[in-house]
Design an enzyme around this catalytic site. Structure first.
Site, PDB file in Angstrom:
ATOM      1  N   GLU A  56       0.843  -1.213   0.000  1.00  0.00           N
ATOM      2  CA  GLU A  56       0.000   0.000   0.000  1.00  0.00           C
ATOM      3  C   GLU A  56       0.869   1.250   0.000  1.00  0.00           C
ATOM      4  O   GLU A  56       0.584   2.214  -0.711  1.00  0.00           O
ATOM      5  CB  GLU A  56      -0.926   0.044   1.224  1.00  0.00           C
ATOM      6  CG  GLU A  56      -2.013  -0.996   1.247  1.00  0.00           C
ATOM      7  CD  GLU A  56      -1.501  -2.397   1.549  1.00  0.00           C
ATOM      8  OE1 GLU A  56      -0.469  -2.512   2.252  1.00  0.00           O
ATOM      9  OE2 GLU A  56      -2.119  -3.368   1.068  1.00  0.00           O
ATOM     10  N   ASP A  77       2.355   1.699  -3.421  1.00  0.00           N
ATOM     11  CA  ASP A  77       1.345   2.226  -4.359  1.00  0.00           C
ATOM     12  C   ASP A  77       1.101   3.711  -4.131  1.00  0.00           C
ATOM     13  O   ASP A  77       0.894   4.479  -5.075  1.00  0.00           O
ATOM     14  CB  ASP A  77       0.027   1.458  -4.205  1.00  0.00           C
ATOM     15  CG  ASP A  77       0.162   0.012  -4.651  1.00  0.00           C
ATOM     16  OD1 ASP A  77       1.172  -0.315  -5.310  1.00  0.00           O
ATOM     17  OD2 ASP A  77      -0.728  -0.796  -4.312  1.00  0.00           O
ATOM     18  N   LYS A 102      22.343 -23.752 -14.188  1.00  0.00           N
ATOM     19  CA  LYS A 102      22.015 -23.342 -15.551  1.00  0.00           C
ATOM     20  C   LYS A 102      20.515 -23.070 -15.584  1.00  0.00           C
ATOM     21  O   LYS A 102      19.717 -23.969 -15.336  1.00  0.00           O
ATOM     22  CB  LYS A 102      22.381 -24.447 -16.542  1.00  0.00           C
ATOM     23  CG  LYS A 102      22.194 -24.055 -17.981  1.00  0.00           C
ATOM     24  CD  LYS A 102      22.771 -25.121 -18.894  1.00  0.00           C
ATOM     25  CE  LYS A 102      22.837 -24.645 -20.326  1.00  0.00           C
ATOM     26  NZ  LYS A 102      21.521 -24.467 -20.939  1.00  0.00           N
ATOM     27  N   GLU A 141      19.484 -14.452 -18.209  1.00  0.00           N
ATOM     28  CA  GLU A 141      18.403 -15.328 -18.646  1.00  0.00           C
ATOM     29  C   GLU A 141      17.081 -14.783 -18.108  1.00  0.00           C
ATOM     30  O   GLU A 141      16.997 -14.426 -16.930  1.00  0.00           O
ATOM     31  CB  GLU A 141      18.690 -16.721 -18.066  1.00  0.00           C
ATOM     32  CG  GLU A 141      18.003 -17.840 -18.738  1.00  0.00           C
ATOM     33  CD  GLU A 141      18.774 -18.393 -19.943  1.00  0.00           C
ATOM     34  OE1 GLU A 141      19.828 -17.844 -20.334  1.00  0.00           O
ATOM     35  OE2 GLU A 141      18.276 -19.372 -20.510  1.00  0.00           O
TER      36      GLU A 141
END
Ligand code: IVH
Length: 405
Positions: free
Chosen positions: A38, A41, A119, A178
Site C-alpha cells: 500500500e 502504491d 544453468k 536469462e
C-alpha cells in the site's frame, strides 16, 4: 501545457524515483521488502501525479516500465560480442575431461579456479547500459544478431533501469542473463490458457520466450517473469578481472544473480558444487537443467578463447533428465506375466536421460480416464530409475498442438 517546475518538486520527483526503485529492488531482487504494498502504491501514485503535472519524467522512473504501445515488428540488433553457446558434459567424468583440456591448453600444473552456477532454463538476453541507463535489451537470436525487445524487458520488475550502488559505472556495458518463469507461474498461466481455449506452453522456457517475444508489451507485463544475470558482454570503462568479481559487482549494482555461485579450486571441488546444486534444485522455484562451470580468471578465459561457437573456458553439466515430452501414437492392451491386462501407450520415440522411450504404462483404464489420455495427445513421460516410464500429464490444448514460439 505543463506547469513550470519548482526546484523542490524536481527534488521530490528525484527522491520518489530513487526510493521507488530501491523498494522495487528490495521486493523483486532481494525478496525482502521494507515497506508495505500500500505504501509503495501511494508513493507510485504521488510520483505519477507530479510527472503528469510538471511533465518531468526521469529515464529510470518506474512509471516508464509500462505503457509502451504495441509494435509491428522487432528491430534487429547486432551483438557487439557474439553470444556463444556452451558445450555439454553428461557425467562428472566429462567434467573432469573438460578440466584436463583446460589444463593442457594452458600448460598448467596447478589446480584451476572455477565458478559453478545453476544453468537457468529460460531465454538468453543481453542488456545494454549506456552511462548507467538501460539503453536496449536484445534476444540472443543466432548469436550474432537478435531482436530488440527493450520495451518488453523494461516491464520486468527485477530488470534495473539504472545501474546504482557501485562506484564504477561503465560508460557502456552489455550484461548477459536469462529471462525465466517460475514453475508455479507457468502452471497457473497454462491453467488460465486452457480455460480460455488457448494452447498451453510445453515448458517454462517456452512460456518465458513466448512472453518476451510479444509485440504488445502489456502482455509481457502481465506475465511474472524473472531475470538472472551471469556474464559480461562488451564492457567499456571498467575492468573486471574474474567471473567472481563480476558477479559481486552485479550484486552491488542491484542485478539479480544466480541462486548459487560458488568458487571452486580444482575439479574435485567443482564436482562437489555440482552435487550441491543437484541436491538443492528441487527446492528452487524455477527449472534448472544443469550447472555451468566457468574458468574464473578472465585473463585465462581470453587465453583459452573460443572454438567455433563454444568457449573453451566453460562447460554446461547436464543433470540426468527424468522427463520428456512426446505424442501418443496408439493405446493398446498388454498382457502381463500374471495374465493381467494393462493399457500401454505407444509413443513417438523420445530420448530421456540417454535412453529412448517409445512406450509407457498407463496402469489401468481408470487412470486413462482420470488423466484423459487420448491418441494424438502430447504427454509428459517420466522415467525414474529402471522402472517402466509412465505418463505424468497430458498437455491439452486446442487441436492438441503445443504452443512453440
Ligand atoms: S554462461 C559462453 N551461465 O545457457 C556462453 N549461461 O548453452 C556463456 N544459461 O545461451 C553462457 N544459465 O542462455 C551461462 N549460469 C549460466 C547460465 C547460462 C543459463 C544459458 C544461456 C546460454 C546457454 C548456453
Amino acid at each position: 501545457m505543463s506547469e513550470k517546475i519548482p526546484p523542490e518538486v524536481k527534488q521530490e520527483i528525484e527522491r520518489l524515483v530513487r526510493d521507488l526503485n530501491y523498494h522495487c529492488y528490495r521486493y523483486y531482487v532481494l525478496d525482502s521488502p521494507v515497506i508495505s504494498d500500500e505504501e509503495y502504491d501511494r508513493l507510485f501514485l504521488r510520483l505519477k501525479e507530479f510527472e503528469e503535472k510538471y511533465n518531468y519524467i526521469l529515464p529510470d522512473s518506474p512509471t516508464q516500465r509500462v505503457g509502451a504501445p504495441p509494435l509491428d515488428k522487432f528491430e534487429k540488433v547486432r551483438h557487439t560480442e557474439p553470444m556463444l553457446s556452451l558445450d555439454n558434459a553428461f557425467s562428472h567424468e566429462e567434467v573432469r575431461e573438460f578440466d584436463g583440456r583446460v589444463k593442457r591448453f594452458l600448460g598448467a600444473d596447478d589446480e584451476i579456479e572455477y565458478t559453478v552456477e545453476p544453468k537457468y532454463d529460460g531465454l538468453a538476453i543481453e542488456l545494454t547500459y549506456r552511462d548507467g541507463l538501460l539503453l536496449r535489451a536484445s534476444t540472443r537470436g543466432d548469436g550474432y544478431a537478435g531482436e530488440d525487445v527493450t520495451r518488453n524487458i523494461r516491464t520486468i520488475k527485477s530488470v534495473p533501469l539504472k545501474i546504482q550502488g557501485v562506484k564504477e559505472v561503465p560508460g557502456e556495458i552489455d550484461i548477459r542473463g536469462e529471462i525465466y518463469m517460475d514453475i508455479e507461474e507457468f502452471e497457473a498461466l497454462n491453467r488460465e490458457r486452457e480455460e480460455k481455449g488457448e494452447s498451453p506452453f510445453a515448458n517454462p522456457r517456452n512460456a518465458a520466450a513466448g512472453s518476451v517475444r510479444q509485440l504488445d508489451p502489456s502482455i509481457t507485463a502481465s506475465r511474472r517473469l524473472h531475470l538472472t544475470c551471469y556474464g559480461p558482454g562488451a564492457v567499456k570503462g571498467v575492468e573486471f578481472r574474474s567471473q567472481w568479481e563480476f558477479i559481486r559487482w552485479l550484486e552491488k549494482a542491484r542485478f539479480p544473480v544466480p541462486a548459487i555461485v560458488r568458487l571452486a579450486k580444482g575439479v574435485d571441488e567443482v564436482v562437489e558444487v555440482i552435487r550441491e546444486i543437484e541436491e538443492k534444485r528441487r527446492h528452487f522455484p524455477f527449472e534448472t537443467d544443469g550447472a555451468v562451470v566457468k574458468v574464473n580468471d578472465f585473463e585465462l578465459q581470453r587465453t583459452l578463447g573460443v572454438k567455433t561457437r563454444e568457449p573453451r573456458w566453460a562447460i554446461a553439466y547436464k543433470f540426468p533428465a527424468h522427463q520428456g515430452t512426446t505424442r501418443v501414437r496408439e493405446i493398446i492392451p498388454s498382457v502381463g506375466r500374471t495374465g493381467v491386462i494393462t493399457p500401454v501407450a505407444l509413443l513417438e520415440p523420445v530420448r530421456i536421460g540417454g535412453v529412448t522411450v517409445s512406450r509407457s504404462t498407463l496402469h489401468n483404464w481408470d487412470e486413462i480416464e482420470k488423466k484423459d489420455i487420448r491418441v494424438g495427445d502430447t504427454v509428459v513421460v517420466e522415467r525414474a530409475g529402471d522402472v517402466i516410464p509412465h505418463v505424468v500429464m497430458v498437455i491439452k490444448g486446442k487441436g492438441k498442438t503445443l504452443c512453440h514460439p
